[in-house]
Design a protein around this motif. Structure first.
Motif, PDB file in Angstrom:
ATOM      1  N   ALA A 238       0.815  -1.220   0.000  1.00 10.28           N
ATOM      2  CA  ALA A 238       0.000   0.000   0.000  1.00 10.28           C
ATOM      3  C   ALA A 238       0.847   1.269   0.000  1.00 10.28           C
ATOM      4  O   ALA A 238       0.305   2.378  -0.085  1.00 10.28           O
ATOM      5  CB  ALA A 238      -0.931  -0.009   1.202  1.00 10.28           C
ATOM      6  N   GLY A 239       2.182   1.117   0.115  1.00  9.82           N
ATOM      7  CA  GLY A 239       3.061   2.272   0.073  1.00  9.82           C
ATOM      8  C   GLY A 239       3.331   2.917   1.411  1.00  9.82           C
ATOM      9  O   GLY A 239       3.801   4.061   1.484  1.00  9.82           O
ATOM     10  N   ALA A 240       3.058   2.183   2.497  1.00 11.14           N
ATOM     11  CA  ALA A 240       3.254   2.752   3.836  1.00 11.14           C
ATOM     12  C   ALA A 240       4.712   2.759   4.271  1.00 11.14           C
ATOM     13  O   ALA A 240       5.071   3.405   5.248  1.00 11.14           O
ATOM     14  CB  ALA A 240       2.412   1.988   4.854  1.00 11.14           C
ATOM     15  N   GLY A 241       5.568   2.040   3.553  1.00  8.42           N
ATOM     16  CA  GLY A 241       6.976   1.974   3.916  1.00  8.42           C
ATOM     17  C   GLY A 241       7.610   0.719   3.366  1.00  8.42           C
ATOM     18  O   GLY A 241       7.015   0.007   2.542  1.00  8.42           O
ATOM     19  N   ILE A 242       8.818   0.419   3.821  1.00 11.61           N
ATOM     20  CA  ILE A 242       9.523  -0.795   3.418  1.00 11.61           C
ATOM     21  C   ILE A 242       9.803  -1.608   4.675  1.00 11.61           C
ATOM     22  O   ILE A 242       9.708  -1.093   5.794  1.00 11.61           O
ATOM     23  CB  ILE A 242      10.828  -0.483   2.670  1.00 11.61           C
ATOM     24  CG1 ILE A 242      11.819   0.234   3.608  1.00 11.61           C
ATOM     25  CG2 ILE A 242      10.547   0.355   1.428  1.00 11.61           C
ATOM     26  CD1 ILE A 242      13.185   0.474   2.968  1.00 11.61           C
ATOM     27  N   THR A 243      10.173  -2.872   4.514  1.00 10.62           N
ATOM     28  CA  THR A 243      10.451  -3.683   5.698  1.00 10.62           C
ATOM     29  C   THR A 243      11.393  -4.823   5.355  1.00 10.62           C
ATOM     30  O   THR A 243      11.603  -5.154   4.174  1.00 10.62           O
ATOM     31  CB  THR A 243       9.149  -4.239   6.311  1.00 10.62           C
ATOM     32  OG1 THR A 243       9.424  -4.762   7.615  1.00 10.62           O
ATOM     33  CG2 THR A 243       8.548  -5.342   5.454  1.00 10.62           C
ATOM     34  N   ILE A 244      11.961  -5.420   6.388  1.00  3.36           N
ATOM     35  CA  ILE A 244      12.840  -6.579   6.252  1.00  3.36           C
ATOM     36  C   ILE A 244      12.122  -7.790   6.838  1.00  3.36           C
ATOM     37  O   ILE A 244      11.671  -7.759   7.985  1.00  3.36           O
ATOM     38  CB  ILE A 244      14.183  -6.347   6.973  1.00  3.36           C
ATOM     39  CG1 ILE A 244      14.919  -5.162   6.330  1.00  3.36           C
ATOM     40  CG2 ILE A 244      15.051  -7.605   6.920  1.00  3.36           C
ATOM     41  CD1 ILE A 244      16.185  -4.751   7.076  1.00  3.36           C
ATOM     42  N   VAL A 245      12.012  -8.860   6.045  1.00  2.00           N
ATOM     43  CA  VAL A 245      11.289 -10.054   6.470  1.00  2.00           C
ATOM     44  C   VAL A 245      12.032 -11.307   6.007  1.00  2.00           C
ATOM     45  O   VAL A 245      12.877 -11.225   5.104  1.00  2.00           O
ATOM     46  CB  VAL A 245       9.854 -10.085   5.888  1.00  2.00           C
ATOM     47  CG1 VAL A 245       9.005  -8.953   6.426  1.00  2.00           C
ATOM     48  CG2 VAL A 245       9.887 -10.058   4.363  1.00  2.00           C
ATOM     49  N   PRO A 246      11.722 -12.465   6.579  1.00  2.00           N
ATOM     50  CA  PRO A 246      12.277 -13.712   6.037  1.00  2.00           C
ATOM     51  C   PRO A 246      11.703 -13.967   4.646  1.00  2.00           C
ATOM     52  O   PRO A 246      10.545 -13.652   4.381  1.00  2.00           O
ATOM     53  CB  PRO A 246      11.789 -14.773   7.035  1.00  2.00           C
ATOM     54  CG  PRO A 246      11.437 -14.030   8.267  1.00  2.00           C
ATOM     55  CD  PRO A 246      10.939 -12.699   7.803  1.00  2.00           C
ATOM     56  N   ASN A 247      12.504 -14.516   3.775  1.00  2.00           N
ATOM     57  CA  ASN A 247      12.063 -14.794   2.405  1.00  2.00           C
ATOM     58  C   ASN A 247      11.231 -16.068   2.390  1.00  2.00           C
ATOM     59  O   ASN A 247      11.759 -17.174   2.440  1.00  2.00           O
ATOM     60  CB  ASN A 247      13.281 -14.944   1.487  1.00  2.00           C
ATOM     61  CG  ASN A 247      12.904 -14.908   0.024  1.00  2.00           C
ATOM     62  OD1 ASN A 247      11.736 -14.731  -0.324  1.00  2.00           O
ATOM     63  ND2 ASN A 247      13.889 -15.074  -0.847  1.00  2.00           N
ATOM     64  N   THR A 248       9.907 -15.917   2.331  1.00  2.00           N
ATOM     65  CA  THR A 248       8.996 -17.056   2.365  1.00  2.00           C
ATOM     66  C   THR A 248       8.142 -17.103   1.107  1.00  2.00           C
ATOM     67  O   THR A 248       7.995 -16.092   0.411  1.00  2.00           O
ATOM     68  CB  THR A 248       8.053 -16.977   3.584  1.00  2.00           C
ATOM     69  OG1 THR A 248       7.053 -15.974   3.331  1.00  2.00           O
ATOM     70  CG2 THR A 248       8.818 -16.639   4.848  1.00  2.00           C
ATOM     71  N   PRO A 249       7.541 -18.271   0.806  1.00  2.00           N
ATOM     72  CA  PRO A 249       6.691 -18.398  -0.388  1.00  2.00           C
ATOM     73  C   PRO A 249       5.449 -17.515  -0.340  1.00  2.00           C
ATOM     74  O   PRO A 249       4.805 -17.300  -1.364  1.00  2.00           O
ATOM     75  CB  PRO A 249       6.294 -19.882  -0.376  1.00  2.00           C
ATOM     76  CG  PRO A 249       7.323 -20.554   0.455  1.00  2.00           C
ATOM     77  CD  PRO A 249       7.715 -19.558   1.491  1.00  2.00           C
ATOM     78  N   LEU A 250       5.090 -17.012   0.842  1.00  2.00           N
ATOM     79  CA  LEU A 250       3.868 -16.229   0.956  1.00  2.00           C
ATOM     80  C   LEU A 250       4.033 -14.770   0.543  1.00  2.00           C
ATOM     81  O   LEU A 250       3.052 -14.036   0.483  1.00  2.00           O
ATOM     82  CB  LEU A 250       3.335 -16.289   2.395  1.00  2.00           C
ATOM     83  CG  LEU A 250       2.653 -17.594   2.811  1.00  2.00           C
ATOM     84  CD1 LEU A 250       1.980 -17.425   4.158  1.00  2.00           C
ATOM     85  CD2 LEU A 250       1.643 -18.047   1.786  1.00  2.00           C
TER      86      LEU A 250
END
Length: 297
Positions: A238-250
């Motif tokens: 939605a353009g609220a920001g960026i983030t760091i997450v685990p790389n998952t199939p979802l």
């Protein structure tokens, strides 16, 4: 002393009435009274005392109840174990995972297992890593799934009562909106993100991903702090920001772009735990072996 006497004793202790206990046990009241009298003679102590129409446990009865209850539970566990042995592929598999793992990891491995053993049934709960480890030790669940994204995880992993097996490692990646300047890049450096607005899980969330200030080297600007990890990708899209997450199939690459991070942030590691030397159903053993086999493949 026999099992029937213990069952009668427990029902009387629960109902505080011989007539009610006899009805629940489907036995006549005289037969029930006679059985309890024999038990008291054998133990050489009174277990109950009259209180009007009802009865109360004596101090001897209160002391004996805890042991009788434990003995009956052990018998129930033994019966359940025998039933499980007769239904190798149809047993109930009790598992628990953290909320994040339950969202993107468990559905796939459970679905895969059911494709081989369609008659198996799962009892599935969510909880924090500490809660899962406590439930394993208490025998409430057969298998637990948790990750290293929690404080003091190394000390938790050293628990002598729990066997923890690494089942999956996921690298951390940056996800950005499709219209972001980095959306067409394959890699990015954290030091170049100082002016970006980050979406970070709310403080205290049990599914925290990564310590931003520790790895980035600066305190980032935070635009949104959601309560659930499942909201991160939607907020980025939605353009609220960026983030760091685990790389998952979802991660939906139709709505966000995945950018590899140049710095080494380590991995989010998912573990499967079980109580050492404890009985678990044959179906749960099959599930455990299925997951270990999938790791090797």
């Amino acid at each position: 002393m026999n099992l029937q006497q213990l069952e009668y004793f427990k029902k009387i202790a629960e109902t505080k009435n011989f007539t009610t206990a006899a009805a629940l046990a489907s036995v006549s009241q005289p037969a029930l009274s006679k059985s309890i009298s024999k038990l008291e003679e054998e133990l050489n102590v009174p277990l109950f005392e009259r209180n009007g129409r009802n009865v109360n446990l004596t101090s001897f009865g209160q002391a004996f109840l805890a042991h009788a209850d434990l003995a009956l539970k052990e018998i129930e566990k033994g019966i359940k174990e025998l039933e499980d042995m007769l239904q190798t592929d149809k047993g109930i598999i009790s598992v628990a995972s953290t909320y994040c793992i339950g969202t993107y990891f468990m559905p796939f491995i459970i679905s895969d297992f059911l494709s081989f053993y369609p008659d198996a049934r799962f009892q599935f709960n969510h909880g924090s890593t500490v809660e899962i480890l406590n439930d394993l030790k208490a025998g409430k669940i057969a298998l637990g799934f948790y990750d290293n994204a929690v404080d003091n995880f190394d000390s938790l992993l050293q628990n002598p009562e729990i066997e923890s097996v690494l089942v999956k490692k996921e690298e951390y990646v940056l996800i950005v909106p499709k219209n972001h300047a980095l959306s067409t890049e394959t890699t990015a450096s954290l030091k170049d993100l100082k002016n970006e607005a980050f979406i970070v899980l709310k403080e205290g969330n049990t599914d925290k991903m990564v310590s931003y200030s520790e790895f980035i080297g600066y305190t980032p600007k935070i635009s949104v702090q959601p309560n659930e990890a499942s909201m991160l990708s939607g907020l980025v899209a939605a353009g609220a920001g960026i983030t760091i997450v685990p790389n998952t199939p979802l991660i939906n690459t139709n709505t966000v772009s995945i950018v590899k991070i140049k710095e080494d942030l380590g991995y989010k590691s998912i573990y499967m735990g079980c109580l050492k030397n404890a009985y678990i159903s044959p179906a749960a053993i099959k599930f455990k072996e299925h997951i270990i086999s999938s790791i090797k493949n």
